[in-house]
Design a protein around this motif. Sequence first.
Motif, mmCIF file in Angstrom:
data_model
loop_
_atom_site.group_PDB
_atom_site.id
_atom_site.type_symbol
_atom_site.label_atom_id
_atom_site.label_comp_id
_atom_site.label_asym_id
_atom_site.label_seq_id
_atom_site.Cartn_x
_atom_site.Cartn_y
_atom_site.Cartn_z
ATOM 1 N N UNK A 153 54.666 45.324 40.719
ATOM 2 C CA UNK A 153 53.450 44.488 40.748
ATOM 3 C C UNK A 153 52.887 44.468 39.333
ATOM 4 N N UNK A 154 52.995 43.339 38.621
ATOM 5 C CA UNK A 154 52.695 43.314 37.192
ATOM 6 C C UNK A 154 51.219 43.205 36.826
ATOM 7 N N UNK A 155 50.305 43.207 37.796
ATOM 8 C CA UNK A 155 48.897 42.965 37.469
ATOM 9 C C UNK A 155 48.318 44.086 36.618
ATOM 10 N N UNK A 156 48.446 45.326 37.078
ATOM 11 C CA UNK A 156 47.881 46.471 36.367
ATOM 12 C C UNK A 156 48.761 47.687 36.619
ATOM 13 N N UNK A 157 49.933 47.708 36.000
ATOM 14 C CA UNK A 157 50.920 48.746 36.326
ATOM 15 C C UNK A 157 50.422 50.156 36.013
ATOM 16 N N UNK A 158 50.839 51.107 36.849
ATOM 17 C CA UNK A 158 50.461 52.505 36.663
ATOM 18 C C UNK A 158 51.283 53.126 35.538
ATOM 19 N N UNK A 159 50.623 53.947 34.747
ATOM 20 C CA UNK A 159 51.372 54.684 33.722
ATOM 21 C C UNK A 159 52.070 55.893 34.332
ATOM 22 N N UNK A 160 51.518 56.394 35.434
ATOM 23 C CA UNK A 160 52.122 57.516 36.155
ATOM 24 C C UNK A 160 52.138 57.187 37.646
ATOM 25 N N UNK A 161 53.208 57.483 38.365
ATOM 26 C CA UNK A 161 53.289 57.169 39.797
ATOM 27 C C UNK A 161 52.157 57.765 40.619
ATOM 28 N N UNK A 162 51.678 58.980 40.232
ATOM 29 C CA UNK A 162 50.631 59.621 41.026
ATOM 30 C C UNK A 162 49.275 58.922 40.893
ATOM 31 N N UNK A 163 49.165 57.965 39.985
ATOM 32 C CA UNK A 163 47.901 57.240 39.829
ATOM 33 C C UNK A 163 47.728 56.128 40.867
ATOM 34 N N UNK A 164 48.779 55.825 41.609
ATOM 35 C CA UNK A 164 48.694 54.719 42.564
ATOM 36 C C UNK A 164 47.549 54.927 43.553
ATOM 37 N N UNK A 165 46.717 53.902 43.721
ATOM 38 C CA UNK A 165 45.602 53.966 44.645
ATOM 39 C C UNK A 165 44.359 54.624 44.090
ATOM 40 N N UNK A 166 44.408 55.122 42.849
ATOM 41 C CA UNK A 166 43.252 55.772 42.245
ATOM 42 C C UNK A 166 42.562 54.828 41.253
ATOM 43 N N UNK A 167 41.258 55.004 41.118
ATOM 44 C CA UNK A 167 40.517 54.208 40.144
ATOM 45 C C UNK A 167 40.945 54.603 38.737
ATOM 46 N N UNK A 168 41.367 53.622 37.957
ATOM 47 C CA UNK A 168 41.746 53.900 36.574
ATOM 48 C C UNK A 168 40.785 53.233 35.583
ATOM 49 N N UNK A 169 39.965 52.320 36.071
ATOM 50 C CA UNK A 169 38.961 51.693 35.195
ATOM 51 C C UNK A 169 37.967 50.920 36.047
ATOM 52 N N UNK A 170 36.761 50.779 35.508
ATOM 53 C CA UNK A 170 35.735 49.969 36.144
ATOM 54 C C UNK A 170 35.570 48.674 35.351
ATOM 55 N N UNK A 171 35.550 47.561 36.075
ATOM 56 C CA UNK A 171 35.439 46.240 35.453
ATOM 57 C C UNK A 171 34.385 45.429 36.201
ATOM 58 N N UNK A 172 33.651 44.591 35.471
ATOM 59 C CA UNK A 172 32.756 43.685 36.176
ATOM 60 C C UNK A 172 33.529 42.436 36.576
ATOM 61 N N UNK A 173 32.887 41.550 37.332
ATOM 62 C CA UNK A 173 33.588 40.383 37.870
ATOM 63 C C UNK A 173 34.079 39.459 36.764
ATOM 64 N N UNK A 174 33.297 39.324 35.691
ATOM 65 C CA UNK A 174 33.716 38.446 34.597
ATOM 66 C C UNK A 174 34.995 38.950 33.947
ATOM 67 N N UNK A 175 35.096 40.268 33.766
ATOM 68 C CA UNK A 175 36.305 40.835 33.162
ATOM 69 C C UNK A 175 37.508 40.645 34.080
ATOM 70 N N UNK A 176 37.313 40.807 35.386
ATOM 71 C CA UNK A 176 38.406 40.602 36.331
ATOM 72 C C UNK A 176 38.852 39.147 36.330
ATOM 73 N N UNK A 177 37.878 38.239 36.403
ATOM 74 C CA UNK A 177 38.230 36.816 36.415
ATOM 75 C C UNK A 177 38.878 36.393 35.109
ATOM 76 N N UNK A 178 38.497 37.021 34.005
ATOM 77 C CA UNK A 178 39.098 36.690 32.716
ATOM 78 C C UNK A 178 40.504 37.227 32.558
ATOM 79 N N UNK A 179 40.819 38.294 33.310
ATOM 80 C CA UNK A 179 42.158 38.892 33.226
ATOM 81 C C UNK A 179 43.072 38.331 34.305
ATOM 82 N N UNK A 180 42.754 38.595 35.561
ATOM 83 C CA UNK A 180 43.566 38.135 36.681
ATOM 84 C C UNK A 180 42.763 38.377 37.950
#
Length: 297
Positions: free
Chosen positions: A204-231
């Motif tokens: 899934x190329x949207x926000x790939x994990x750097x480590x497998x154990x990070x799956x499902x964990x919060x790695x960053x907080x973004x506001x709606x504008x940042x999300x809409x500007x990225x993907x």
Amino acid sequence: MHAHRLALRQAGFSLIELMISMVIGLVVIGAMFAAYVGSGLSSRNTRAMSQITEDASIALSVMRSAIAATSYIVPEGSDATGFLSATGNSGRDNTLSGCNNTFEDPSATLGTLDCSEGDGPHAIAVSYEADAQNSAVSAGGVPLDCLGNEIPDSGGVRPAYQRFYIQDGALHCRGPGNDSSAALVDNVIDMRIQYGVACTPAGVPVSPCSEPEQEGRVVRYMDAAAIRGADTRLFDWAVSVRLCVTVASADNVLDTTTQYTNCDGDKADAPDGDSDRRMIRSFTTTIMLPNRQEGHL
């Protein structure tokens, strides 16, 4: 001797004694008046703080209940692979969206919501399947939306599509049980929202994990504008929501206009300038989205 004693009995206070008595009396009266005024101001500020706290508590409680239910579905059973299955797809696709301003058209479907230009009080929309476990219910056992209206039945399920935004100095809600929004809580002057985005697994190329154990964990907080500007698909990978509301007193209770601490932790001027003597406070909470841990993998 008798005449001397009579003269002493008839003698009054001297001018100096009278002046000292008057000064002492004025000091006592001034202290009592200051205590009375101070008590009135303290009582007024206490009532204002109670109103602010109550308004914030109601706003956060209603929104927490709706946001935490994001992606919820009522399972019917399991398929051949052992995974739960449910009626329709109400709990999976397009269940969360937001804007860094109000929605251009709050009546639009969740997947087609557009944002008004500029930066203002944020807005959020969530979707889930309502039942007695995640919603208040009517006397007949029908789940209610954010405004207390019964959620219509749709093919055996009751999809709850709730939209929250600030309008005219109040928190508004639009739910599936009404054709327009209505003020939910008055005196809410600002709302700021950030989304805790988890990384995506391999493939899934949207926000790939750097480590497998990070799956499902919060790695960053973004506001709606940042999300809409990225993907915009990053909304599907949000597993928590950080919500902040700024609430003002209903009346001008302060002696002078005063800065307040906004949702970003910065000092801000009162919205209405020098004439704005309201007491203003910001309240923050973080809401986990438990139904999304597996719903998007």
